[in-house]
Design an enzyme around this catalytic site. Structure first.
Site, short mmCIF file in Angstrom:
data_model
loop_
_atom_site.label_atom_id
_atom_site.label_comp_id
_atom_site.label_asym_id
_atom_site.label_seq_id
_atom_site.Cartn_x
_atom_site.Cartn_y
_atom_site.Cartn_z
N HIS A 155 47.69 29.04 40.93
CA HIS A 155 47.75 30.11 41.93
C HIS A 155 48.99 29.90 42.81
O HIS A 155 49.21 28.82 43.36
CB HIS A 155 46.50 30.08 42.82
CG HIS A 155 45.25 30.53 42.13
ND1 HIS A 155 45.23 31.09 40.87
CD2 HIS A 155 43.95 30.49 42.55
CE1 HIS A 155 43.99 31.40 40.54
NE2 HIS A 155 43.19 31.04 41.54
N CYS B 230 39.05 28.38 44.60
CA CYS B 230 40.32 27.85 44.07
C CYS B 230 41.53 28.22 44.94
O CYS B 230 42.49 27.46 45.02
CB CYS B 230 40.53 28.32 42.64
SG CYS B 230 40.18 30.07 42.40
N1 LIG Z 1 37.88 29.83 37.08
C1 LIG Z 1 38.32 29.26 38.20
O1 LIG Z 1 39.53 28.97 38.36
C2 LIG Z 1 37.36 28.93 39.32
C3 LIG Z 1 37.85 28.18 40.38
C4 LIG Z 1 37.00 27.86 41.44
C5 LIG Z 1 35.69 28.26 41.41
N2 LIG Z 1 35.20 29.00 40.37
C6 LIG Z 1 33.77 29.33 40.40
O2 LIG Z 1 33.15 28.51 39.40
C7 LIG Z 1 32.07 29.22 38.81
C8 LIG Z 1 32.31 29.35 37.31
O3 LIG Z 1 33.49 30.10 37.09
P1 LIG Z 1 34.12 30.24 35.64
O4 LIG Z 1 35.48 30.78 35.84
O5 LIG Z 1 33.94 28.98 34.87
O6 LIG Z 1 33.16 31.40 35.00
P2 LIG Z 1 32.95 31.78 33.46
O7 LIG Z 1 34.09 31.31 32.64
O8 LIG Z 1 32.63 33.23 33.46
O9 LIG Z 1 31.63 30.96 33.03
C9 LIG Z 1 30.35 31.30 33.50
C10 LIG Z 1 29.39 30.18 33.15
O10 LIG Z 1 28.14 30.43 33.79
C11 LIG Z 1 27.09 30.38 32.82
N3 LIG Z 1 26.01 31.30 33.20
C12 LIG Z 1 26.10 32.65 33.37
N4 LIG Z 1 24.87 33.16 33.68
C13 LIG Z 1 24.02 32.11 33.73
C14 LIG Z 1 22.62 31.97 33.99
N5 LIG Z 1 21.85 33.05 34.28
N6 LIG Z 1 22.06 30.74 33.94
C15 LIG Z 1 22.82 29.66 33.65
N7 LIG Z 1 24.16 29.70 33.38
C16 LIG Z 1 24.74 30.92 33.42
C17 LIG Z 1 27.76 30.78 31.53
O11 LIG Z 1 26.97 30.36 30.44
P3 LIG Z 1 26.93 31.17 29.04
O12 LIG Z 1 28.17 30.77 28.29
O13 LIG Z 1 25.68 30.69 28.41
O14 LIG Z 1 26.92 32.63 29.37
C18 LIG Z 1 29.08 30.04 31.66
O15 LIG Z 1 28.92 28.68 31.35
C19 LIG Z 1 31.97 30.56 39.55
O16 LIG Z 1 31.06 30.44 40.60
C20 LIG Z 1 33.40 30.75 40.05
O17 LIG Z 1 33.46 31.59 41.17
C21 LIG Z 1 36.00 29.31 39.31
#
Ligand SMILES: NC(=O)c1ccc[n+]([C@@H]2O[C@H](COP(=O)([O-])OP(=O)(O)OC[C@H]3O[C@@H](n4cnc5c(N)ncnc54)[C@H](OP(=O)(O)O)[C@@H]3O)[C@@H](O)[C@H]2O)c1
Length: 359
Positions: free
Chosen positions: A244, A151
């Site tokens: 950001h 991001c």
């Molecule tokens: N937040 C941002 O602004 C942003 C921006 C760019 C990129 N990212 C990237 O996007 C990705 C997601 O980020 P996020 O912020 O959405 O994270 P998050 O809110 O912590 O969500 C994590 C997600 O991953 C799932 N998950 C965790 N362990 C898993 C497993 N073993 N098998 C299948 N699913 C699993 C969770 O499912 P459950 O609910 O079932 O645990 C949940 O849906 C990451 O790689 C992050 O680095 C995030």
């Protein structure tokens, strides 16, 4: 436009929820399944998210009733695309499994961003890098893995590209003030972030520095030759919900006689020719990917994160001024981390891959 079927991996997280909402509104895509971890599998989406849906719109009705599946290719419906918002550790193997099973993966995870044959795409800057999909299909599988940047990388790369092309770049210093939604759910506890700045985000500085160079690199034969200038960054977390904020100090190769020329180059930037061929068909491409603010107190996260013709997809830049000499520029920018930096990036990337007949 023939609709493409899609599944959403990690549909319950911060990015997954945005994907659910944005894909449900998008006329090109049909959500046929949603998946998450075993903690969520088997539950109805609305049941699982009754306490943790974070958008200020309701869960789309047709998704609310869907049962969440386990994230394995043989558990979810077959589909043209798997939008992945998996944590990087889990994405490492799971995305390979889905690509082998024939899915085109549009991924927000960092796991495969630096793989030699995996494109890291910001369509306006390097739509031509999608050619690497052909290499994957010739050598590995019928599916594909295409990644979107971190991001924080998006705003930085977008603003550097026109400057790099016009003046060349010797080095960049980037400092960031990143929103709490960037740390996912549950993210940083309120007690630690309120009234505070956290001066370290694990892995963030390394990602930003290496990703920008790959994105601004050139596709030669079957790999990307990275851009060759150093970037030093300091990434911090602040109590802002979304958006950001970044400051950049750019040392250029060419002299800059007139800072207004920099404003003009940024404001006029629309994308590389390969992107412009398709732009008018891309619903997630804002008319102006970079918006230049002239006011002394802009951009600000609250005022500018949803700027532009596609809310959340444009980068707002301001306070463009000379640095210590005639070959340095100082500026600041805002980009929406869960739209341009996450779900919106995935939608625009998938639209571009469809236009180029990879999906
Ligand atoms: N937040 C941002 O602004 C942003 C921006 C760019 C990129 N990212 C990237 O996007 C990705 C997601 O980020 P996020 O912020 O959405 O994270 P998050 O809110 O912590 O969500 C994590 C997600 O991953 C799932 N998950 C965790 N362990 C898993 C497993 N073993 N098998 C299948 N699913 C699993 C969770 O499912 P459950 O609910 O079932 O645990 C949940 O849906 C990451 O790689 C992050 O680095 C995030």
């Amino acid at each position: 436009m023939k609709k493409r079927s899609c599944v959403i991996l990690a549909s319950t997280g911060t990015v997954g929820q945005r994907l659910v909402y944005m894909l449900s509104q998008h006329p090109w895509f049909d959500i046929v399944d949603i998946a998450a971890s075993k903690r969520s599998a088997g539950l109805k989406y609305k049941e699982r998210l009754k306490d943790s849906w974070h958008l200020d719109v309701d869960i789309p009705e047709e998704i609310a009733e869907m049962k969440i599946k386990l994230t394995e290719p043989n558990e979810v419906e077959k589909a043209d695309i798997a939008f992945s918002a998996l944590p990087s550790k889990e994405a490492k193997q799971l995305e390979l499994d889905f690509a082998k099973a024939g899915y085109f993966i549009q991924s927000k995870a960092s796991a495969h961003r630096q793989d030699r044959d995996v494109p890291l795409i910001i369509p306006e800057l390097n739509a031509d890098h999608l050619e690497l999909v052909k290499l994957q299909r010739d050598t590995k599988w019928s599916g594909a893995i295409v990644t979107d940047p971190n991001c924080t990388t998006v705003g930085l790369a977008m603003v550097l590209k026109p400057i790099y092309d016009e003046f060349g770049i010797k080095s960049v210093i980037a400092n960031t003030w990143q929103a709490i939604s960037g740390s996912g759910i549950p993210g940083v506890p309120g007690l630690l972030i309120n009234d505070n700045v956290i001066p370290f985000i694990a892995g963030e500085e390394e990602k930003v520095e290496s990703e920008v160079l790959k994105i601004l690199g050139n596709l030669e034969k079957d790999s990307i030759i990275n851009a060759g200038f150093p970037i030093a960054s300091t990434c911090t977390r602040v109590p802002v919900t979304d958006g950001h904020f970044e400051t950049l100090y750019i040392n250029t190769k060419e002299k800059i006689e007139d800072i207004q020329k920099v404003e003009k180059i940024l404001g006029d930037f629309k994308g590389i020719p390969e992107f412009l061929k398709y732009k008018e068909n891309l619903t997630y491409a804002p008319k102006d990917p970079i918006i230049v603010r002239k006011e002394i107190n802009r951009p600000q996260p609250r005022l500018d994160r949803l700027a532009g013709t596609v809310p959340g997809m444009a980068i707002s830049v301001g306070r463009i001024r000379k640095g210590v000499d005639n070959s340095s520029i100082n500026l600041c920018l805002i980009s929406h981390n869960t739209i341009r930096g996450a779900a919106g990036a995935s939608l625009l990337g998938a639209e571009m891959a469809i236009m180029k007949n990879y999906i």
